[in-house]
Design a protein around this motif. Structure first.
Motif, PDB file in Angstrom:
ATOM      1  N   MET A 156       0.922  -1.289   0.035  1.00 21.52           N
ATOM      2  CA  MET A 156      -0.053   0.146   0.113  1.00 21.52           C
ATOM      3  C   MET A 156       0.919   1.344   0.220  1.00 21.52           C
ATOM      4  SD  MET A 156      -3.179  -1.033   2.508  1.00 21.52           S
ATOM      5  CE  MET A 156      -4.017   0.592   2.141  1.00 21.52           C
ATOM      6  N   LYS A 157       1.889   1.270   0.677  1.00 19.98           N
ATOM      7  CA  LYS A 157       2.848   2.230   0.906  1.00 19.98           C
ATOM      8  C   LYS A 157       3.703   2.414  -0.449  1.00 19.98           C
ATOM      9  CE  LYS A 157       6.070   4.864   3.732  1.00 19.98           C
ATOM     10  NZ  LYS A 157       5.415   6.124   3.921  1.00 19.98           N
ATOM     11  N   ARG A 158       4.265   1.240  -0.897  1.00 20.57           N
ATOM     12  CA  ARG A 158       5.448   1.320  -1.797  1.00 20.57           C
ATOM     13  C   ARG A 158       4.536   1.493  -3.003  1.00 20.57           C
ATOM     14  NH1 ARG A 158       8.873  -4.113  -3.413  1.00 20.57           N
ATOM     15  NH2 ARG A 158      10.535  -2.973  -4.118  1.00 20.57           N
ATOM     16  N   TYR A 159       3.320   0.919  -3.402  1.00 21.08           N
ATOM     17  CA  TYR A 159       2.766   1.127  -4.740  1.00 21.08           C
ATOM     18  C   TYR A 159       1.516   1.905  -4.711  1.00 21.08           C
ATOM     19  CZ  TYR A 159       6.519  -2.132  -6.297  1.00 21.08           C
ATOM     20  OH  TYR A 159       7.680  -2.626  -6.641  1.00 21.08           O
ATOM     21  N   GLY A 160       1.000   2.359  -3.659  1.00 24.36           N
ATOM     22  CA  GLY A 160      -0.553   2.931  -3.531  1.00 24.36           C
ATOM     23  C   GLY A 160      -1.570   1.791  -3.824  1.00 24.36           C
ATOM     24  N   PHE A 161      -1.240   0.515  -3.500  1.00 26.84           N
ATOM     25  CA  PHE A 161      -2.525  -0.334  -3.539  1.00 26.84           C
ATOM     26  C   PHE A 161      -3.762   0.284  -2.544  1.00 26.84           C
ATOM     27  CE2 PHE A 161      -0.319  -4.659  -5.035  1.00 26.84           C
ATOM     28  CZ  PHE A 161      -0.091  -3.829  -6.122  1.00 26.84           C
ATOM     29  N   GLY A 162      -4.818  -0.121  -2.716  1.00 26.55           N
ATOM     30  CA  GLY A 162      -5.999   0.188  -2.016  1.00 26.55           C
ATOM     31  C   GLY A 162      -6.221  -0.605  -0.774  1.00 26.55           C
ATOM     32  N   GLY A 163      -5.595  -1.838  -0.760  1.00 28.91           N
ATOM     33  CA  GLY A 163      -5.838  -2.763   0.404  1.00 28.91           C
ATOM     34  C   GLY A 163      -7.210  -3.366   0.334  1.00 28.91           C
ATOM     35  N   GLN A 164      -7.643  -4.160   1.439  1.00 29.49           N
ATOM     36  CA  GLN A 164      -8.993  -4.875   1.591  1.00 29.49           C
ATOM     37  C   GLN A 164      -9.929  -4.144   1.991  1.00 29.49           C
ATOM     38  OE1 GLN A 164      -8.712  -8.045  -0.221  1.00 29.49           O
ATOM     39  NE2 GLN A 164      -6.559  -7.040  -0.591  1.00 29.49           N
ATOM     40  N   PRO A 165     -11.173  -4.514   1.873  1.00 30.06           N
ATOM     41  CA  PRO A 165     -12.270  -3.745   2.383  1.00 30.06           C
ATOM     42  C   PRO A 165     -12.227  -3.552   4.015  1.00 30.06           C
ATOM     43  CG  PRO A 165     -13.090  -5.733   0.816  1.00 30.06           C
ATOM     44  CD  PRO A 165     -11.581  -5.824   1.081  1.00 30.06           C
ATOM     45  N   ALA A 166     -12.525  -2.385   4.320  1.00 26.52           N
ATOM     46  CA  ALA A 166     -12.770  -2.034   5.670  1.00 26.52           C
ATOM     47  C   ALA A 166     -13.988  -2.573   6.413  1.00 26.52           C
ATOM     48  CB  ALA A 166     -12.210  -0.614   5.937  1.00 26.52           C
ATOM     49  N   SER A 167     -14.393  -3.676   6.235  1.00 25.46           N
ATOM     50  CA  SER A 167     -15.756  -4.184   6.610  1.00 25.46           C
ATOM     51  C   SER A 167     -15.336  -5.158   8.149  1.00 25.46           C
ATOM     52  CB  SER A 167     -16.486  -4.847   5.581  1.00 25.46           C
ATOM     53  OG  SER A 167     -15.699  -6.174   5.077  1.00 25.46           O
ATOM     54  N   HIS A 168     -16.631  -5.594   8.565  1.00 29.86           N
ATOM     55  CA  HIS A 168     -16.525  -6.709   9.628  1.00 29.86           C
ATOM     56  C   HIS A 168     -15.909  -7.846   9.276  1.00 29.86           C
ATOM     57  CE1 HIS A 168     -18.143  -3.400  12.672  1.00 29.86           C
ATOM     58  NE2 HIS A 168     -18.888  -3.352  11.632  1.00 29.86           N
ATOM     59  N   GLY A 169     -16.327  -8.143   8.023  1.00 31.64           N
ATOM     60  CA  GLY A 169     -15.801  -9.644   7.541  1.00 31.64           C
ATOM     61  C   GLY A 169     -14.350  -9.635   7.222  1.00 31.64           C
ATOM     62  N   THR A 170     -13.543  -8.381   7.261  1.00 32.73           N
ATOM     63  CA  THR A 170     -12.191  -8.474   6.968  1.00 32.73           C
ATOM     64  C   THR A 170     -11.412  -8.630   8.251  1.00 32.73           C
ATOM     65  OG1 THR A 170     -12.465  -7.176   4.982  1.00 32.73           O
ATOM     66  CG2 THR A 170     -10.226  -7.342   5.970  1.00 32.73           C
ATOM     67  N   SER A 171     -10.531  -9.717   8.508  1.00 37.43           N
ATOM     68  CA  SER A 171     -10.110  -9.846   9.807  1.00 37.43           C
ATOM     69  C   SER A 171      -8.466  -9.792   9.643  1.00 37.43           C
ATOM     70  CB  SER A 171     -10.402 -11.252  10.427  1.00 37.43           C
ATOM     71  OG  SER A 171      -9.612 -11.474  11.512  1.00 37.43           O
ATOM     72  N   VAL A 172      -7.769  -8.731  10.106  1.00 35.81           N
ATOM     73  CA  VAL A 172      -6.483  -8.582  10.355  1.00 35.81           C
ATOM     74  C   VAL A 172      -5.571  -8.580   8.775  1.00 35.81           C
ATOM     75  CG1 VAL A 172      -4.390  -9.391  11.793  1.00 35.81           C
ATOM     76  CG2 VAL A 172      -6.655 -10.031  12.322  1.00 35.81           C
ATOM     77  N   THR A 173      -6.369  -8.422   7.839  1.00 30.93           N
ATOM     78  CA  THR A 173      -5.774  -8.428   6.575  1.00 30.93           C
ATOM     79  C   THR A 173      -6.344  -7.015   5.806  1.00 30.93           C
ATOM     80  OG1 THR A 173      -7.761  -9.524   5.433  1.00 30.93           O
ATOM     81  CG2 THR A 173      -5.711 -10.663   6.286  1.00 30.93           C
ATOM     82  N   HIS A 174      -6.552  -6.021   6.607  1.00 34.81           N
ATOM     83  CA  HIS A 174      -7.043  -4.675   5.903  1.00 34.81           C
ATOM     84  C   HIS A 174      -6.022  -4.068   4.974  1.00 34.81           C
ATOM     85  CE1 HIS A 174      -9.410  -5.081   9.514  1.00 34.81           C
ATOM     86  NE2 HIS A 174     -10.067  -4.458   8.877  1.00 34.81           N
TER      87      HIS A 174
END
Length: 287
Positions: A156-174
Motif C-alpha cells: 500500500m505504501k510502496r505502490y499505492g494499493f487500495g488494500g482490502q475492504p474495511a468491513s467487519h468481515g475482513t480480519s487482520v488483512t486490511h
C-alpha cells in the motif's frame, strides 16, 4: 543584499572566457554544445514570491568547492567527459589510491566524485572551479540524486494499493495486497509482481526544473519545485536535456556561460540575480 531581475545579466555580458590549457580564445556556445554539470548539496526547501505575489516553492542547492579533477578525452578514454569533485575533506579520511589521484590533479581531496559527459569544445582544464553562476536564472536544469530510503514497506505504501475492504468481515488483512498469482497453471508468482519490499534509495532524476535565483556570495542555486534526496544529499545538476537550443533559457539571457562562467565576471555581478517571471497578473479575473 542587492537583488536584480535578470535581463541581459543586468547589463553584464554573458560572453565568457574559455578555460583552455592550449588557447585563451573566447569559446562560442552553440545549440549542440554540452556543458559540464555540477555537484550540489541539497539544503532544504523554502519559498519565493514573484512580482504578482504568487508563491513559488523552491529547493536550495549549495555548491561546495566544485573543481575539475580529471579530463576524459576521445583519444585516450573513448569519450569526452569531466570528472568533477566537491566538498574538501581531510587527507586522513581518504584512501591512498584516491590521495594519489587528487595529488596528480593538484586539488584537495574531495568527498564526492561524478563524471559529466561534455562536447569537445566544453572541456575545462584540471583544477577549474565551478560556481553557482555556471547557471543563469530562468534556465532549465535536470537534478539527479538517490531518493530517500523508506526501508521495508508494504504494497500500500510502496505502490499505492487500495488494500482490502474495511468491513467487519475482513480480519487482520486490511492492508494486505491481495492475490499474487493464479491457480495450478502457472502455479507461480510472475517476476516483477508488485509486492512488499525495500522502498526508496534509488537513483531518480527530475527534469526541466527552472532556476529561480542565484546567490553568488553563498554559492546557492534556487530551483523551482522539489528534487530527490534528503537534506545534505549530493545532487547532480546539469543543463536540461529536453530543453536544448533556444528553449533552455530566456532569449535575452542566451548564450549560456560557456564552457563556464569567467571568475572576473562573477566578482562584478550583484550578490543575487533573480529570474523574471513575466506574464499577466494571475489574480485578475478576465471577463
Amino acid at each position: 543584499m542587492s537583488s536584480i531581475r535578470i535581463g541581459l545579466r543586468a547589463g553584464i555580458s554573458t560572453q565568457t572566457r574559455a578555460f583552455s590549457s592550449s588557447s585563451s580564445q573566447l569559446a562560442t556556445w552553440t545549440h549542440n554544445s554540452l556543458r559540464t554539470g555540477v555537484i550540489a548539496k541539497k539544503k532544504g526547501m523554502t519559498a519565493m514570491w514573484d512580482e504578482w505575489g504568487k508563491r513559488i516553492p523552491v529547493t536550495v542547492l549549495q555548491l561546495e568547492q566544485n573543481q575539475v579533477v580529471q579530463v576524459m578525452n576521445e583519444e585516450k578514454h573513448g569519450y569526452n567527459a569531466l570528472q568533477i569533485g566537491c566538498s574538501d575533506r581531510s587527507g586522513k579520511n581518504t584512501t591512498n589510491p584516491l590521495k594519489g589521484h587528487f595529488e596528480m590533479a593538484g586539488v584537495a581531496p574531495k568527498a564526492k566524485l561524478f563524471e559529466f559527459r561534455v562536447t569537445p569544445d566544453a572541456i575545462l582544464p584540471v583544477g577549474t572551479e565551478l560556481v553557482a553562476s555556471h547557471f543563469i536564472p530562468g534556465q532549465f536544469v535536470d537534478c539527479s540524486a538517490p531518493t530517500i530510503g523508506k526501508g521495508f514497506q508494504g504494497a500500500m505504501k510502496r505502490y499505492g494499493f487500495g488494500g482490502q475492504p474495511a468491513s467487519h468481515g475482513t480480519s487482520v488483512t486490511h492492508r494486505s495486497l491481495g492475490s499474487v498469482g493464479q491457480r495450478k497453471d502457472p502455479g507461480r508468482v510472475f517476476k516483477g509482481k508488485k509486492m512488499a519490499g525495500r522502498m526508496g534509495g534509488d537513483q531518480s532524476t527530475v527534469q526541466s526544473l527552472k532556476v529561480m535565483k542565484i546567490d553568488n556570495s553563498m554559492n546557492l542555486i534556487y530551483v523551482k519545485g522539489s528534487i530527490p534526496g534528503a537534506d545534505d544529499a549530493y545532487v547532480k545538476v546539469r543543463d536540461a536535456v529536453k530543453k536544448r537550443g533556444d528553449q533552455i533559457a530566456p532569449a535575452d539571457s542566451l548564450p549560456l556561460p560557456f564552457p563556464t562562467v569567467d571568475p572576473a565576471l562573477v566578482k562584478a555581478m550583484p550578490r543575487e540575480i533573480v529570474a523574471k517571471t513575466g506574464g499577466s497578473d494571475p489574480f485578475v479575473v478576465k471577463d
